[in-house]
Design a protein around this motif. Structure first.
Motif, PDB file in Angstrom:
ATOM      1  N   PHE A 149       0.819  -1.212   0.000  1.00 50.49           N
ATOM      2  CA  PHE A 149       0.000   0.000   0.000  1.00 50.49           C
ATOM      3  C   PHE A 149       0.856   1.266   0.000  1.00 50.49           C
ATOM      4  O   PHE A 149       0.537   2.258  -0.659  1.00 50.49           O
ATOM      5  N   THR A 150       1.995   1.226   0.708  1.00 50.74           N
ATOM      6  CA  THR A 150       2.867   2.405   0.778  1.00 50.74           C
ATOM      7  C   THR A 150       3.409   2.780  -0.596  1.00 50.74           C
ATOM      8  O   THR A 150       3.401   3.946  -1.003  1.00 50.74           O
TER       9      THR A 150
ATOM     10  N   LYS B 282       2.150   2.001  -3.519  1.00 49.68           N
ATOM     11  CA  LYS B 282       1.059   2.479  -4.383  1.00 49.68           C
ATOM     12  C   LYS B 282       0.747   3.941  -4.114  1.00 49.68           C
ATOM     13  O   LYS B 282       0.539   4.736  -5.026  1.00 49.68           O
ATOM     14  N   MET B 283       0.690   4.318  -2.831  1.00 45.54           N
ATOM     15  CA  MET B 283       0.412   5.707  -2.486  1.00 45.54           C
ATOM     16  C   MET B 283       1.530   6.637  -2.970  1.00 45.54           C
ATOM     17  O   MET B 283       1.285   7.764  -3.397  1.00 45.54           O
ATOM     18  N   GLU B 284       2.768   6.163  -2.897  1.00 43.16           N
ATOM     19  CA  GLU B 284       3.887   6.974  -3.384  1.00 43.16           C
ATOM     20  C   GLU B 284       3.765   7.208  -4.900  1.00 43.16           C
ATOM     21  O   GLU B 284       4.009   8.318  -5.393  1.00 43.16           O
TER      22      GLU B 284
ATOM     23  N   VAL C 225       0.959   7.140  -6.696  1.00 45.74           N
ATOM     24  CA  VAL C 225      -0.163   8.055  -6.913  1.00 45.74           C
ATOM     25  C   VAL C 225       0.235   9.494  -6.574  1.00 45.74           C
ATOM     26  O   VAL C 225      -0.098  10.445  -7.292  1.00 45.74           O
ATOM     27  N   GLY C 226       0.984   9.666  -5.465  1.00 51.58           N
ATOM     28  CA  GLY C 226       1.425  11.011  -5.086  1.00 51.58           C
ATOM     29  C   GLY C 226       2.333  11.638  -6.126  1.00 51.58           C
ATOM     30  O   GLY C 226       2.209  12.830  -6.448  1.00 51.58           O
TER      31      GLY C 226
ATOM     32  N   TYR D 260       0.930  15.213   0.170  1.00 50.80           N
ATOM     33  CA  TYR D 260       0.286  14.541   1.307  1.00 50.80           C
ATOM     34  C   TYR D 260       0.024  13.070   0.992  1.00 50.80           C
ATOM     35  O   TYR D 260       0.164  12.201   1.860  1.00 50.80           O
ATOM     36  N   VAL D 261      -0.373  12.779  -0.251  1.00 51.74           N
ATOM     37  CA  VAL D 261      -0.586  11.372  -0.631  1.00 51.74           C
ATOM     38  C   VAL D 261       0.745  10.624  -0.641  1.00 51.74           C
ATOM     39  O   VAL D 261       0.841   9.471  -0.197  1.00 51.74           O
ATOM     40  N   PHE D 262       1.781  11.275  -1.143  1.00 50.61           N
ATOM     41  CA  PHE D 262       3.097  10.636  -1.217  1.00 50.61           C
ATOM     42  C   PHE D 262       3.631  10.300   0.174  1.00 50.61           C
ATOM     43  O   PHE D 262       4.193   9.219   0.388  1.00 50.61           O
TER      44      PHE D 262
ATOM     45  N   GLN E  61       1.724   9.979   2.831  1.00 46.48           N
ATOM     46  CA  GLN E  61       0.647   9.297   3.540  1.00 46.48           C
ATOM     47  C   GLN E  61       0.220  10.070   4.791  1.00 46.48           C
ATOM     48  O   GLN E  61       0.019   9.513   5.868  1.00 46.48           O
TER      49      GLN E  61
END
Length: 552
Positions: free
Chosen positions: A17-18, A20-22, A24-25, A106-108, A110
């Motif tokens: 999950f980490t 993936k968020m990176e 997307v960020g 913020y997404v990057f 988390q």
């Protein structure tokens, strides 16, 4: 039959999950960067170009109308920047990519996205406020381009001004002040109290500094007085000592002084003799003077003249005159373009190349002397691109004889487009126009922003450029009902057409003139699509304001 199970992608399943968020960020921040580039490189002419494009022209390699788009993101950037800058909030739309970049960060990392609620709302509010504020000043004074406020800001300012009148600008400044206080601290009372404390502390510190400065001044003044008193006492003591010791000089003192003076005289004579030895002889000096005087061996002097040109108008003269003209026409409410839209010429102009003028003079006189043509005087009138050499031949020389040697002079000067004017109208002289090796660019702003153009009474004034005397060359288009512009590629046909249209847009109201533009190539005149609501005469039922089909 048993249902097949959906298989997940092995690449995505291997990422936690980490990661993936990176990803997307990073993608969100990349989109923010592209939005920033698109808004920063907005050009008002790009939208007219991309609107006239076909789908096939996008895929044309190394040619096509897509290459004329100035936006750094190309066609997509032209659409995006038109939406945000022109339609919405102007250049204040720069807040949007900043907020998108903050979201991506913020997404990057988390972080909790709910923390962005207040900054996002504040950013949108400040963007709308500045857009409306800029729109108010643009609507009232036209201090800057429409690109700073956009259509939304201008519309909001007009509505607010219609409702509140002069109170609208007071309201906007109050909202701006409150927004600044909210940026410091959301508790306004706390901010005001902190502001009072800082002012009181500042005033107290200033009083302490003043006291310290006064004490330093007093100490310095006391020290100076003490030093003056001590110096005065020393002077008096020295004076008394000199008076006591003063007596008539002895014979030994006189002898010593005379010996010192003799030594000084001997040293000065040695220096003078050394300087004379280093100097060349008088014959050599006279020879150098003769060489410098005989450097120009012909006896015909040349006088160089540079035209002063027309007087420049004030930056606001044309705007004031156009505003009065717009008020006198009640049919259409229209604002003339400002002179600040045009590029300003550089402050430094092209300097006169005296060496080139002397060389051309020598070549012309030498060539004519070989054909036994005597010239009495010659003047050079230097223009932006051409220099006119005025020759006064002797009375027994036929003018047609000089004209017959045009090709010889062209070959001798190695100039393109040499022209002989035999004779110059109204003068007993022959003119030879020679192009300058370094040509000066004549900016259209330096032609339009002159008193001659601003104060003209012509119905359709067109300033084509400058003459050799640096005067504005201007004609009334009503005297040219059938005007043909022709020439080879790169000779300036498009520049001439754009100059005509630009001059008319700066001097004529939409009630007085309409354009019928025909452009089969769909390239030359597509930029003028933006004036369709004011100046273009459109055929009934036409899909486009500019005629591109020759059958119509």
């Amino acid at each position: 039959m048993a249902k097949k199970k959906k298989t997940k992608s092995p690449f995505l399943s291997s990422l936690d999950f980490t990661r993936k968020m990176e990803i997307v960020g990073i993608l969100i921040m990349a989109v923010a960067g592209l939005l920033l580039l698109s808004i920063a490189s907005y050009n008002p002419n790009d939208y007219g170009v991309v609107k006239s494009m076909s789908t096939g022209s996008i895929f044309t390699v190394d040619q096509g109308i897509a290459l004329s788009v100035n936006n750094w993101l190309g066609v997509i950037g032209a659409y995006i920047s038109y939406l945000f800058v022109h339609t919405l909030f102007g250049y204040t739309s720069i807040f949007i990519p900043v907020m998108v970049a903050a979201l991506g960060w913020y997404v990057f990392r988390q972080k909790d996205i709910s923390e962005l609620g207040w900054p996002m709302a504040y950013g949108i509010w400040v963007m709308i406020l500045f857009s409306t504020l800029f729109g108010w000043f643009h609507n009232e004074y036209e201090w800057y381009s429409m690109m700073w406020n956009g259509n939304f800001g201008l519309g909001a300012a007009i509505v607010l001004q219609n409702i509140m009148g002069i109170g609208s600008i007071v309201t906007l400044f109050v909202l701006l002040f409150v927004s600044i206080l909210m940026l410091v601290d959301r508790d306004l009372q706390k901010t005001i109290d902190a502001y009072r404390n800082t002012i009181s502390n500042f005033s107290s510190t200033r009083e302490e500094q003043k006291k310290k400065k006064e004490e330093k001044k007093q100490k310095k003044a006391a020290i100076k007085q003490q030093q003056k008193a001590e110096a005065k006492l020393k002077k008096e003591a020295n004076k008394k000592a000199k008076d006591e010791k003063k007596s008539e000089p002895s014979i030994d003192d006189i002898v010593e002084r005379s010996q010192e003076e003799d030594l000084k005289r001997v040293e000065e004579r040695k220096k003078q003799s050394a300087e004379l030895e280093n100097k060349p002889s008088r014959a050599i000096l006279e020879k150098k003077k003769e060489v410098e005087a005989d450097e120009d061996d012909d006896d015909v002097d040349i006088k160089v003249f540079i035209g002063e040109g027309d007087e420049q108008a004030d930056e606001k003269d044309l705007d004031r005159q156009n505003k009065e003209k717009a008020k006198s026409v009640p049919v259409i409410k229209y604002k003339f373009p400002g002179i600040d839209l045009l590029d300003s010429p550089p402050n430094e102009g092209n300097e006169v190349d005296l060496e080139e003028i002397k060389e051309n003079k020598r070549i012309i006189l030498d060539k004519l002397k070989r054909h036994k043509i005597e010239i009495l005087s010659i003047n050079a009138i230097v223009g932006p691109t051409v220099t006119l050499y005025e020759l006064e031949p002797s009375p027994d020389v036929k003018i047609s004889k000089i004209e017959s040697y045009a090709n010889d002079l062209k070959m001798a000067t190695a100039a393109h487009g040499l022209r002989i004017i035999a004779p110059i109208p109204g003068r007993s002289a022959v003119g030879i126009e020679v192009p300058n090796s370094t040509r000066e660019t004549v900016y259209i702003k330096s032609v339009i922003n002159t008193k001659k153009f601003v104060e003209t009474d012509m119905d359709l004034p067109v300033a084509f450029g400058k003459t050799i005397e640096n005067d504005v060359f201007m004609l009334d288009l009503t005297k040219l009902p059938h005007l043909l512009i022709a020439g080879a590629t790169g000779s300036g046909k498009s520049v001439g057409i754009n100059t005509i249209i630009t001059c008319l847009l700066y001097k004529c109201h939409p009630d007085d003139i309409k354009f019928v533009l025909i452009d089969p190539k769909k390239i030359e005149l597509s930029l003028y699509r933006n004036i369709q609501n004011h100046f273009l005469a459109v055929l009934p039922g036409a899909e486009e304001p500019i005629v591109t089909d020759t059958s119509k």
